[in-house]
Motif scaffolding. Structure first.
Motif: not given
Lengths: 116, 110
Positions: B30-39, B49-57, B63-70
């Motif tokens: 059950y991963p945590s998911l992240f977006w990083y940016v590099q200038y 970041k989002a740490t569980k399904a359906d969380d929105k960071g 924005e990014a939404t953690y979609r477990k089904e997809t």
């Protein structure tokens, strides 16, 4: 609160020399990670360390590369007998104790190694 | 094994355009998911970041939404600015190790 510090920022070595890259984690952080970024590529995990322990070195090349995180002082990534293919940006990241890798990692500015 | 597949770039958009950068993942736990940016010339900075399904960071209009089904964590922004030009990395973590995507370069032109 200072962030993750890496030095040097730029390092030039000739083939066959040694490269030493240093990383000071954020205050209070006990987990350190090293990554390599080759030109036009993403980050590749190299090694994960805690104080005086290597936790996961599955991404480290088997030869010439070593890493340590002593009880006192910065973490060191050491590359012996460098070759041109070692030219890359090397990033260090740190995270606080607790949930280990589940925690956000904070990145340093990187060391850009050029091997002539 | 665990991995991240990220939309290839480079992406070039006009200012105020809508941005989507696709990211899908494969993970055994059950991963945590992240977006990083590099200038340019800098290290990676956490964007969201989002740490569980359906969380929105969300952060700075992104924005990014953690979609477990997809098994997805697509990055979106409604109106990009020139200052958003950077390389964006999707990442996951199930324990000791982060897995990063190859990065998507974004250039926003005025």
């Amino acid at each position: 609160n200072a962030g993750v510090m890496q030095n040097p920022r730029h390092l030039v070595r000739r083939r066959g020399q040694e490269a030493r890259l240093r990383c000071s984690p954020m205050k209070g952080h006990s987990h350190v990670y090293w990554y390599r970024q080759l030109p036009e590529e993403g980050l590749k995990f190299m090694v994960y360390l805690q104080k005086e322990n290597i936790i996961d070195e599955s991404g480290m090349p088997k030869e010439r590369f070593s890493a340590e995180f002593p009880k006192e002082g910065p973490s060191i990534l050491r590359i012996q007998q460098v070759v041109r293919g070692d030219s890359a940006a090397y990033f260090c990241a740190s995270s606080p104790p607790g949930r280990g890798g589940y925690n956000e990692q904070f990145f340093g500015p990187g060391t850009r190694l050029t091997v002539l | 094994g665990d991995s991240v597949t990220q939309m290839e770039g480079p992406v070039t958009l006009s200012e105020e355009a809508f941005l989507t950068i696709n990211c899908t993942y494969t993970a055994t736990g059950y991963p945590s998911l992240f977006w990083y940016v590099q200038y340019p010339g800098e290290g990676l900075q956490l964007l969201l970041k989002a740490t569980k399904a359906d969380d929105k960071g969300s952060n700075k209009g992104f924005e990014a939404t953690y979609r477990k089904e997809t098994t997805s964590f697509h990055l979106e922004k409604g109106s990009v600015q020139v200052s958003d030009s950077a390389v964006y990395f999707c990442a996951l973590n199930t324990g000791n190790q982060f897995y990063f995507g190859t990065g998507t370069s974004l250039t926003v032109i005025p």
